[in-house]
Write a protein that holds these residues in place. Structure first.
Motif, PDB file in Angstrom:
ATOM      1  N   ASP A  24     -54.582 -11.820  -9.581  1.00 61.87           N
ATOM      2  CA  ASP A  24     -53.231 -11.706  -9.048  1.00 61.87           C
ATOM      3  C   ASP A  24     -53.215 -10.582  -8.017  1.00 61.87           C
ATOM      4  O   ASP A  24     -54.014  -9.653  -8.078  1.00 61.87           O
ATOM      5  CB  ASP A  24     -52.228 -11.388 -10.159  1.00 61.87           C
ATOM      6  CG  ASP A  24     -52.002 -12.580 -11.090  1.00 61.87           C
ATOM      7  OD1 ASP A  24     -52.043 -13.721 -10.612  1.00 61.87           O
ATOM      8  OD2 ASP A  24     -51.800 -12.340 -12.289  1.00 61.87           O
ATOM      9  N   LEU A  25     -52.278 -10.677  -7.089  1.00 59.32           N
ATOM     10  CA  LEU A  25     -52.163  -9.639  -6.065  1.00 59.32           C
ATOM     11  C   LEU A  25     -50.713  -9.237  -5.911  1.00 59.32           C
ATOM     12  O   LEU A  25     -49.822 -10.094  -5.839  1.00 59.32           O
ATOM     13  CB  LEU A  25     -52.706 -10.159  -4.731  1.00 59.32           C
ATOM     14  CG  LEU A  25     -52.636  -9.162  -3.577  1.00 59.32           C
ATOM     15  CD1 LEU A  25     -53.650  -8.045  -3.793  1.00 59.32           C
ATOM     16  CD2 LEU A  25     -52.886  -9.854  -2.241  1.00 59.32           C
ATOM     17  N   ASP A  26     -50.480  -7.933  -5.853  1.00 55.33           N
ATOM     18  CA  ASP A  26     -49.145  -7.417  -5.612  1.00 55.33           C
ATOM     19  C   ASP A  26     -49.164  -6.673  -4.277  1.00 55.33           C
ATOM     20  O   ASP A  26     -49.623  -5.537  -4.184  1.00 55.33           O
ATOM     21  CB  ASP A  26     -48.730  -6.466  -6.742  1.00 55.33           C
ATOM     22  CG  ASP A  26     -47.244  -6.145  -6.690  1.00 55.33           C
ATOM     23  OD1 ASP A  26     -46.520  -6.803  -5.919  1.00 55.33           O
ATOM     24  OD2 ASP A  26     -46.820  -5.242  -7.429  1.00 55.33           O
ATOM     25  N   GLY A  27     -48.750  -7.337  -3.216  1.00 55.24           N
ATOM     26  CA  GLY A  27     -48.782  -6.730  -1.892  1.00 55.24           C
ATOM     27  C   GLY A  27     -49.513  -7.621  -0.904  1.00 55.24           C
ATOM     28  O   GLY A  27     -49.649  -8.831  -1.095  1.00 55.24           O
ATOM     29  N   LEU A  28     -50.038  -6.975   0.123  1.00 57.36           N
ATOM     30  CA  LEU A  28     -50.709  -7.689   1.205  1.00 57.36           C
ATOM     31  C   LEU A  28     -52.051  -7.033   1.467  1.00 57.36           C
ATOM     32  O   LEU A  28     -52.172  -5.806   1.461  1.00 57.36           O
ATOM     33  CB  LEU A  28     -49.858  -7.623   2.487  1.00 57.36           C
ATOM     34  CG  LEU A  28     -50.481  -8.169   3.773  1.00 57.36           C
ATOM     35  CD1 LEU A  28     -50.644  -9.678   3.682  1.00 57.36           C
ATOM     36  CD2 LEU A  28     -49.608  -7.796   4.978  1.00 57.36           C
ATOM     37  N   ARG A  29     -53.078  -7.844   1.683  1.00 60.44           N
ATOM     38  CA  ARG A  29     -54.368  -7.297   2.072  1.00 60.44           C
ATOM     39  C   ARG A  29     -55.037  -8.257   3.042  1.00 60.44           C
ATOM     40  O   ARG A  29     -54.776  -9.465   3.042  1.00 60.44           O
ATOM     41  CB  ARG A  29     -55.276  -7.058   0.856  1.00 60.44           C
ATOM     42  CG  ARG A  29     -55.574  -8.288   0.045  1.00 60.44           C
ATOM     43  CD  ARG A  29     -56.496  -7.970  -1.133  1.00 60.44           C
ATOM     44  NE  ARG A  29     -56.611  -9.094  -2.043  1.00 60.44           N
ATOM     45  CZ  ARG A  29     -57.404 -10.148  -1.853  1.00 60.44           C
ATOM     46  NH1 ARG A  29     -58.166 -10.212  -0.771  1.00 60.44           N
ATOM     47  NH2 ARG A  29     -57.445 -11.123  -2.725  1.00 60.44           N
ATOM     48  N   ALA A  30     -55.907  -7.707   3.873  1.00 64.34           N
ATOM     49  CA  ALA A  30     -56.641  -8.511   4.847  1.00 64.34           C
ATOM     50  C   ALA A  30     -57.927  -7.787   5.198  1.00 64.34           C
ATOM     51  O   ALA A  30     -58.035  -6.566   5.042  1.00 64.34           O
ATOM     52  CB  ALA A  30     -55.803  -8.745   6.103  1.00 64.34           C
ATOM     53  N   SER A  31     -58.921  -8.533   5.660  1.00 62.25           N
ATOM     54  CA  SER A  31     -60.184  -7.932   6.077  1.00 62.25           C
ATOM     55  C   SER A  31     -60.793  -8.772   7.184  1.00 62.25           C
ATOM     56  O   SER A  31     -60.550  -9.988   7.279  1.00 62.25           O
ATOM     57  CB  SER A  31     -61.169  -7.830   4.899  1.00 62.25           C
ATOM     58  OG  SER A  31     -61.562  -9.117   4.466  1.00 62.25           O
ATOM     59  N   LEU A  32     -61.573  -8.112   8.018  1.00 64.58           N
ATOM     60  CA  LEU A  32     -62.301  -8.797   9.091  1.00 64.58           C
ATOM     61  C   LEU A  32     -63.622  -8.070   9.274  1.00 64.58           C
ATOM     62  O   LEU A  32     -63.659  -6.840   9.334  1.00 64.58           O
ATOM     63  CB  LEU A  32     -61.503  -8.793  10.392  1.00 64.58           C
ATOM     64  CG  LEU A  32     -62.150  -9.514  11.583  1.00 64.58           C
ATOM     65  CD1 LEU A  32     -62.293 -11.002  11.279  1.00 64.58           C
ATOM     66  CD2 LEU A  32     -61.342  -9.292  12.851  1.00 64.58           C
ATOM     67  N   GLU A  33     -64.705  -8.848   9.374  1.00 62.92           N
ATOM     68  CA  GLU A  33     -66.038  -8.276   9.472  1.00 62.92           C
ATOM     69  C   GLU A  33     -66.884  -9.136  10.401  1.00 62.92           C
ATOM     70  O   GLU A  33     -66.742 -10.359  10.453  1.00 62.92           O
ATOM     71  CB  GLU A  33     -66.672  -8.218   8.079  1.00 62.92           C
ATOM     72  CG  GLU A  33     -68.076  -7.675   8.033  1.00 62.92           C
ATOM     73  CD  GLU A  33     -68.672  -7.793   6.645  1.00 62.92           C
ATOM     74  OE1 GLU A  33     -68.866  -6.751   5.988  1.00 62.92           O
ATOM     75  OE2 GLU A  33     -68.948  -8.932   6.209  1.00 62.92           O
TER      76      GLU A  33
ATOM     77  N   GLY B 184     -66.696  -3.726   9.725  1.00 59.25           N
ATOM     78  CA  GLY B 184     -65.424  -4.404   9.520  1.00 59.25           C
ATOM     79  C   GLY B 184     -64.306  -3.443   9.211  1.00 59.25           C
ATOM     80  O   GLY B 184     -64.474  -2.210   9.237  1.00 59.25           O
ATOM     81  N   VAL B 185     -63.167  -4.003   8.896  1.00 58.73           N
ATOM     82  CA  VAL B 185     -61.984  -3.228   8.552  1.00 58.73           C
ATOM     83  C   VAL B 185     -61.261  -3.932   7.413  1.00 58.73           C
ATOM     84  O   VAL B 185     -61.220  -5.165   7.336  1.00 58.73           O
ATOM     85  CB  VAL B 185     -61.045  -3.069   9.782  1.00 58.73           C
ATOM     86  CG1 VAL B 185     -60.579  -4.426  10.302  1.00 58.73           C
ATOM     87  CG2 VAL B 185     -59.861  -2.172   9.444  1.00 58.73           C
ATOM     88  N   ARG B 186     -60.705  -3.144   6.480  1.00 58.76           N
ATOM     89  CA  ARG B 186     -59.897  -3.653   5.377  1.00 58.76           C
ATOM     90  C   ARG B 186     -58.500  -3.063   5.480  1.00 58.76           C
ATOM     91  O   ARG B 186     -58.351  -1.850   5.719  1.00 58.76           O
ATOM     92  CB  ARG B 186     -60.497  -3.279   4.021  1.00 58.76           C
ATOM     93  CG  ARG B 186     -61.831  -3.932   3.704  1.00 58.76           C
ATOM     94  CD  ARG B 186     -62.385  -3.356   2.409  1.00 58.76           C
ATOM     95  NE  ARG B 186     -63.632  -3.983   2.009  1.00 58.76           N
ATOM     96  CZ  ARG B 186     -64.417  -3.525   1.044  1.00 58.76           C
ATOM     97  NH1 ARG B 186     -64.074  -2.412   0.394  1.00 58.76           N
ATOM     98  NH2 ARG B 186     -65.534  -4.156   0.737  1.00 58.76           N
TER      99      ARG B 186
END
Length: 603
Positions: free
Chosen positions: A151-160, A598-600
């Motif tokens: 489960d996730l509470d919030g927002l996350r993203a990544s690019l590599e 990358g960045v998270r």
């Protein structure tokens, strides 16, 4: 190589680590009856923290350091990838995602391909070594690898991005409150890759993407609905054999599409039991695109009811269950066939005294096309003075013939197999643990024996029960929290896996393997250095099909992250730091040194 393995054997530290995690709070759900790690001596847990620190993308990236687990891959970036536990053939490893069986029913042996199992939405990986038939039924002879999505509470993203024109991105969003939760995630990966064949000259690309949705809602204080759907699609260039049956570069491709999910209703204290009723579904299509194209489909539906009482910390807990499994798959002729089974099982855990915990399970499986089979398992742990804990277990397992084996697909002359029996197994292990009073040091040494009888092989034109295999081994692990920021973890495994009929070593099971990991966690900078090594292993030359030996190797990976603030982290990693030329499987190529940055983002 020998120096590293000797160092590994002497230091004795673990690969599947739980640093910064209270071991008493880690719950093993693949046991079906929720248990703590201290109550499950055969279990190893890889947490989300370790996945993030090592910046692992696919399951194969994180499993290679588990002692007693051997991984075979037909070339880097999307090559068919299988896992063996304690020397048992790869089809005897049961794979679960959120409790849903993932093994490929359309494959001749029913094994699972780990090559595109993305970890972005995974919260925890559990590995149960040894026969687990009394818990999960067929296919769990060697053990179970279970993935739990998060489960996730919030927002996350990544690019590599990085070497071999590789790009990997992911995004997820969710909301969790006391009465409900919903989250969705998507991840995608593409690379130009390297040649799957070690003697090849052309790059073999790989593309994969995964999407998933999880949700739950509390209808009342005691009734909850939850469910999940997960989809994966993978497209890989593969190498194989040309018109003259020469192994090397080809223009062949494989394309797999699968979706899996479940829906469940749970009711606490209904008629005196915590009850659950669920349906799990799985659907797979795999295409081989070549001069001789083929396509296979597999579907599985499982209905399951469980009822029990007690939690992981209670002195007594039990679980009862009934399930019905129906599987359908296509064969080489294009026809479809099916298999099904009805099962009942019971588990109990109790503590006759405060320092002792005993867990027992019993299961009866009634396959539609084979005789019924009962399996049992019992394990116990005892806390000793000075931080020591002794543990032992004995378990049974079995595996029914697959759909291909039952109908004798690829048999000459054509016709169904007759007289095939399910494969059976029994195994025991015993271990001694030590944990320091301040929880900064941990050591575990395990010895085991696993025997498989009536293993099914392809004989003269058809499938027959001929093989008996025996694996004995030692697994040693430990961890040391050297400072508040620095931890060290090492694992070592000695595995003696043989065919009892011939005395020959089993293929693709290294006799020695080990890993060493250093972890650094600071306010802003964190990182991990992982070194793993495998000795020589018996293999088969893909060019001549004759017995051969794959050389041992040592590879190192380095990862690091720098937090700009609470929401943004810059990441970087180097795989195969020393640019080692090696093969997981003889004749297949792996990557050289590769660099990714990358960045998270999270909020």
């Amino acid at each position: 190589m020998k120096r590293l393995l000797l160092t590994t054997a002497l230091v004795l530290a673990p690969a599947a680590a739980f640093a910064d995690t209270d071991v008493s709070e880690v719950i093993v759900t693949a046991e079906r009856l929720p248990s703590t790690l201290d109550q499950t001596p055969d279990a190893r847990v890889i947490t989300r923290d370790e996945i993030d620190r090592r910046q692992a993308v696919f399951a194969a990236d994180i499993l290679t350091t588990v002692p007693g687990l051997s991984l075979s891959r037909n070339g880097g970036f999307g090559g068919f990838t299988s896992v063996k536990l304690r020397g048992a053939a790869s089809d005897k490893t049961l794979v679960l995602i959120d409790g849903v069986v993932q093994n490929d029913a359309s494959s001749p042996n029913g094994g699972y391909d780990f090559s595109s199992l993305d970890l972005d939405d995974v919260s925890q990986v559990e590995i149960l070594s040894g026969p687990q038939g009394s818990i999960w039924g067929s296919d769990a002879i060697g053990g179970v690898v279970s993935f739990t999505t998060r489960d996730l509470d919030g927002l996350r993203a990544s690019l590599e991005g990085g070497s071999y024109s590789t790009v990997h991105g992911s995004a997820a969003i969710g909301q969790v409150n006391a009465a409900s939760a919903i989250s969705a995630s998507v991840s995608a990966y593409r690379t130009d890759g390297v040649s799957k064949a070690a003697n090849g000259t052309e790059d073999d690309g790989f593309k994969s993407w995964t999407a998933g949705v999880r949700a739950r809602i509390d209808l009342t204080d005691t009734v909850r609905l939850d469910g999940q759907v997960r989809y994966n699609e993978a497209d890989a260039d593969v190498d194989g054999y040309d018109a003259f049956f020469t192994f090397g570069d080809t223009t062949d491709r494989s394309k797999n599409r699968s979706w899996t999910g479940f829906a469940r209703v749970r009711a606490d204290q209904f008629l005196g039991l915590d009850q659950s009723l669920s349906v799990s579904l799985y659907d797979l299509t795999r295409d081989s695109i070549s001069a001789f194209p083929s396509s296979y489909d597999a579907r599985r539906a499982t209905w399951r009811w469980t009822g029990g009482r007690g939690g992981a910390s209670d002195p007594f807990a039990f679980l009862l269950g009934i399930e019905r499994d129906d599987t359908e798959a296509s064969i080489s002729t294009g026809a479809t066939s099916d298999l099904g089974a009805t099962s009942v099982f019971a588990m109990a855990r109790f503590s006759p005294v405060d320092a002792v915990s005993v867990t027992a399970s019993l299961r009866y499986d009634d396959p539609d096309k084979f005789s019924g089979k009962a399996t049992a398992r019992i394990g116990a742990t005892a806390r000793l003075p000075a931080g020591f804990t002794a543990a032992a277990s004995f378990g049974q397992g079995f595996k029914t013939p697959t759909i291909s084996q039952t109908v004798c697909d690829f048999c000459f002359p054509a016709g169904p197999s007759t007289g095939l029996k399910p494969e059976t197994a029994q195994g025991w292990d015993a271990s001694l643990h030590w944990r320091s009073a301040d929880d900064r040091y941990f050591v575990r040494v395990t010895g085991y024996r696993l025997e498989v009888k009536d293993q099914i092989s392809y004989g003269v034109g058809r499938y027959v029960n001929i093989d008996r295999t025996l694996t004995t081994g030692v697994e040693a692990e430990a961890e040391a929290e050297v400072t508040d920021q620095l931890s060290i973890k090492v694992a070592y495994a000695f595995t003696d896996a043989v065919d009892r009929a011939t005395g020959a070593e089993l293929l693709r099971v290294p006799a020695q393997s080990g890993s060493v990991a250093l972890w650094w966690t600071g306010d802003r900078l964190s990182g991990a250095l992982t070194v793993r090594a495998e000795g020589e292993q018996a293999d088969s030359d893909p060019s001549t099909f004759s017995p051969a030996t794959r050389d041992g190797f040592t590879v190192a990976d380095l990862s690091a992250g720098w937090k700009l603030n609470d929401q943004v982290e810059i990441t970087g990693r180097i795989e195969n730091l020393t640019d080692e030329t090696y093969s997981e499987s003889l004749g297949y190529g792996e990557t050289g040194r590769a660099v990714y940055v990358g960045v998270r983002l999270k909020r």
